[in-house]
Design a protein around this motif. Structure first.
Motif, PDB file in Angstrom:
ATOM      1  N   GLY A 143       4.978   7.364   0.865  1.00 44.43           N
ATOM      2  CA  GLY A 143       5.332   6.374   1.869  1.00 44.43           C
ATOM      3  C   GLY A 143       4.645   5.065   1.535  1.00 44.43           C
ATOM      4  N   PHE A 144       5.286   3.947   1.841  1.00 46.13           N
ATOM      5  CA  PHE A 144       4.700   2.660   1.490  1.00 46.13           C
ATOM      6  C   PHE A 144       4.877   1.673   2.633  1.00 46.13           C
ATOM      7  CE2 PHE A 144       8.492   0.101   0.844  1.00 46.13           C
ATOM      8  CZ  PHE A 144       9.467   1.053   0.609  1.00 46.13           C
ATOM      9  N   ALA A 145       4.065   0.626   2.575  1.00 43.76           N
ATOM     10  CA  ALA A 145       4.176  -0.472   3.536  1.00 43.76           C
ATOM     11  C   ALA A 145       3.840  -1.761   2.806  1.00 43.76           C
ATOM     12  CB  ALA A 145       3.241  -0.269   4.730  1.00 43.76           C
TER      13      ALA A 145
ATOM     14  N   LEU B  36      -0.382  -1.564   8.592  1.00 39.36           N
ATOM     15  CA  LEU B  36       0.111  -1.189   7.267  1.00 39.36           C
ATOM     16  C   LEU B  36      -0.130   0.283   6.979  1.00 39.36           C
ATOM     17  CD1 LEU B  36      -1.042  -4.278   5.172  1.00 39.36           C
ATOM     18  CD2 LEU B  36       1.284  -3.701   5.840  1.00 39.36           C
ATOM     19  N   LEU B  37      -1.336   0.748   7.279  1.00 43.67           N
ATOM     20  CA  LEU B  37      -1.658   2.151   7.012  1.00 43.67           C
ATOM     21  C   LEU B  37      -0.793   3.095   7.847  1.00 43.67           C
ATOM     22  CD1 LEU B  37      -5.558   1.930   6.812  1.00 43.67           C
ATOM     23  CD2 LEU B  37      -3.924   2.017   4.930  1.00 43.67           C
ATOM     24  N   ASN B  38      -0.593   2.742   9.095  1.00 48.52           N
ATOM     25  CA  ASN B  38       0.246   3.593   9.951  1.00 48.52           C
ATOM     26  C   ASN B  38       1.696   3.610   9.457  1.00 48.52           C
ATOM     27  OD1 ASN B  38      -1.895   4.243  11.608  1.00 48.52           O
ATOM     28  ND2 ASN B  38      -1.511   2.577  13.057  1.00 48.52           N
TER      29      ASN B  38
ATOM     30  N   ALA C 107      -3.768   7.103  -2.826  1.00 47.59           N
ATOM     31  CA  ALA C 107      -3.230   5.835  -2.343  1.00 47.59           C
ATOM     32  C   ALA C 107      -3.249   4.824  -3.479  1.00 47.59           C
ATOM     33  CB  ALA C 107      -4.025   5.317  -1.151  1.00 47.59           C
ATOM     34  N   LEU C 108      -2.255   3.942  -3.469  1.00 46.06           N
ATOM     35  CA  LEU C 108      -2.165   2.866  -4.452  1.00 46.06           C
ATOM     36  C   LEU C 108      -2.096   1.534  -3.717  1.00 46.06           C
ATOM     37  CD1 LEU C 108       0.511   4.328  -6.917  1.00 46.06           C
ATOM     38  CD2 LEU C 108      -1.977   4.518  -7.059  1.00 46.06           C
ATOM     39  N   LEU C 109      -2.746   0.533  -4.283  1.00 45.46           N
ATOM     40  CA  LEU C 109      -2.730  -0.819  -3.718  1.00 45.46           C
ATOM     41  C   LEU C 109      -2.187  -1.764  -4.783  1.00 45.46           C
ATOM     42  CD1 LEU C 109      -3.474  -2.959  -1.613  1.00 45.46           C
ATOM     43  CD2 LEU C 109      -5.790  -2.984  -2.563  1.00 45.46           C
TER      44      LEU C 109
ATOM     45  N   VAL D 256       0.859  -1.176   0.000  1.00 44.75           N
ATOM     46  CA  VAL D 256       0.000   0.000   0.000  1.00 44.75           C
ATOM     47  C   VAL D 256       0.900   1.232   0.000  1.00 44.75           C
ATOM     48  CG1 VAL D 256      -0.207  -0.029   2.519  1.00 44.75           C
ATOM     49  CG2 VAL D 256      -1.877   1.213   1.160  1.00 44.75           C
ATOM     50  N   MET D 257       0.571   2.189  -0.848  1.00 45.97           N
ATOM     51  CA  MET D 257       1.417   3.370  -1.017  1.00 45.97           C
ATOM     52  C   MET D 257       0.578   4.624  -0.795  1.00 45.97           C
ATOM     53  SD  MET D 257       3.696   4.377  -4.394  1.00 45.97           S
ATOM     54  CE  MET D 257       4.536   2.794  -4.359  1.00 45.97           C
TER      55      MET D 257
END
Length: 405
Positions: A369-371, A383-385, A329-331, A279-280
């Protein structure tokens, strides 16, 4: 030849039975026609109730979701704002959207409610009471420049409550859609039963009352087409409302609700199939300055252009979303963990291309930022945090780099 007594008796018998019988057929046919008209009027009234009341409830629930989302966003911006005037402006917007939340809930409560709807609104009342207390506390902390305390409350307590509240409102919308679907199915079944009954009786009576049966049949077909047209219109309206509730009206991308839902589904699928999900978070830098200098039309042009570029970057299996304001946001599903850095650079290159509006060259910039699931966490909030923290770290680094001579 003079009539015989037998023939006169037969004539009197025919008159005695045939004339009353034919009159009875006419009465039955009239009753059949009356029943058809009554059924159609009742069905039309029922369809009107479905269209007006249920769609009104869906629209109010959608407005409630939007107002709650905007109220939360203004509170977040109020906490993040460094300038006192900007914080005061966000506080005024926070009050405004709070009024819209209350207005939508008041209108919902004024409509006729079933047991589920009353229970849903009671649950909303409980969550709203908790949310208001937290929001007021966070707003007070922000006003007193206790930013870290305010952010901690936002992340640990207010965010989970907001997610619960969003789901409660969404369950109300699903309930209304289900009621519409059930009512439509019942209406269709009732219509088919009525048509079958009328055609059967008409077929039995058509031998002696062809004209009357034909008129009744034409009337039923005509009104049946009206009913089918109403059903089709209602289905189209339901599809449109569903799309409006899950997509950003400016860019056409998935909104926050739909993006989070797809993220949850992707994580569930990834846990079963053992692949990675990324997730970006993408935040446009200095977007407010573009609005202030060139107007909101230029800002909208920039947002649409960025959305289109992000859509070109992702694959068909991925999701692009606008979470609100200048946040995207990108998934990415099934991504390799070592490719995220390259993806971030690619996204940055695409986003930062000039955008032209009325002869003005706009130069967008962004912080990303990404996770990655499961490396950075297995829960959505983790993930979002993580993505949010990296995005703000990138934004701070960008500002520090610009501040250095």
């Amino acid at each position: 030849m003079p009539a015989t007594p037998q023939r006169e008796h037969l004539s009197r018998s025919i008159s005695r039975y045939l004339v009353p019988g034919f009159a009875l057929l006419i009465v039955l046919m009239a009753g059949l026609l009356g029943h058809a008209v009554w059924h159609i009027d009742a069905l039309r009234a029922r369809m009107g109730d479905i269209v007006d009341v249920r769609n009104r409830k869906i629209q109010l629930a959608t407005d409630l979701q939007e107002a709650s989302y905007n109220r939360h966003n203004t509170l977040v911006y109020q906490v993040l704002a460094r300038d006192a005037f900007e914080r005061d402006e966000n506080f005024q917007l926070y009050i405004k959207w709070g009024y819209h939340v209350g207005n939508a809930r008041t209108q919902l409560k004024a409509l006729p409610l079933d047991a589920f709807e009353r229970a849903n609104l009671m649950r909303q009342d409980q969550l709203v009471a908790q949310i208001i207390v937290l929001q007021e506390e966070i707003s007070d902390l922000a006003a007193r420049a206790k930013d870290q305390d305010a952010r901690d409350l936002l992340a640990t307590e207010l965010r989970p409550l907001n997610l619960q509240y969003t789901e409660v409102v969404e369950s109300l919308r699903r309930h209304e859609r289900d009621l519409i679907r059930i009512a439509l199915e019942q209406a269709q079944q009732a219509t088919f039963r009525a048509i079958s009954l009328h055609l059967s009786l008409g077929g039995a009576l058509i031998v002696l009352a062809v004209a009357i049966a034909g008129i009744a049949q034409r009337l039923m077909k005509r009104d049946a087409s009206v009913i089918y047209a109403q059903v089709s219109e209602l289905e189209r309206a339901g599809t449109l409302l569903e799309h409006q509730a899950t997509h950003d009206p400016l860019t056409g991308q998935a909104n926050r609700t739909l993006f989070y839902r797809r993220l949850e589904e992707a994580i569930q699928h990834a846990s079963e199939e053992s692949f990675c999900v990324a997730v970006m978070y993408i935040d446009l830098d200095d977007f407010k300055q573009i609005n202030d200098l060139h107007g909101h039309a230029a800002g909208d042009t920039l947002l649409v252009a960025v959305a289109r570029r992000l859509h070109q970057v992702v694959r068909k299996s991925d999701t692009t979303g606008r979470l609100g304001g200048d946040e995207f946001a990108l998934l990415f599903v099934g991504i390799e963990t070592d490719s995220c850095a390259d993806l971030c650079e690619k996204v940055t290159r695409e986003v930062c291309q000039p955008v032209y509006h009325d002869g003005i060259s706009l130069l967008p910039a962004c912080s990303i930022g990404f996770a990655i699931y499961p490396r950075d966490g297995v829960a959505i909030d983790d993930l979002l945090n993580a993505a949010d923290a990296r995005m703000y770290a990138a934004k701070r680094a960008r500002k520090q780099a610009r501040a250095c001579p």
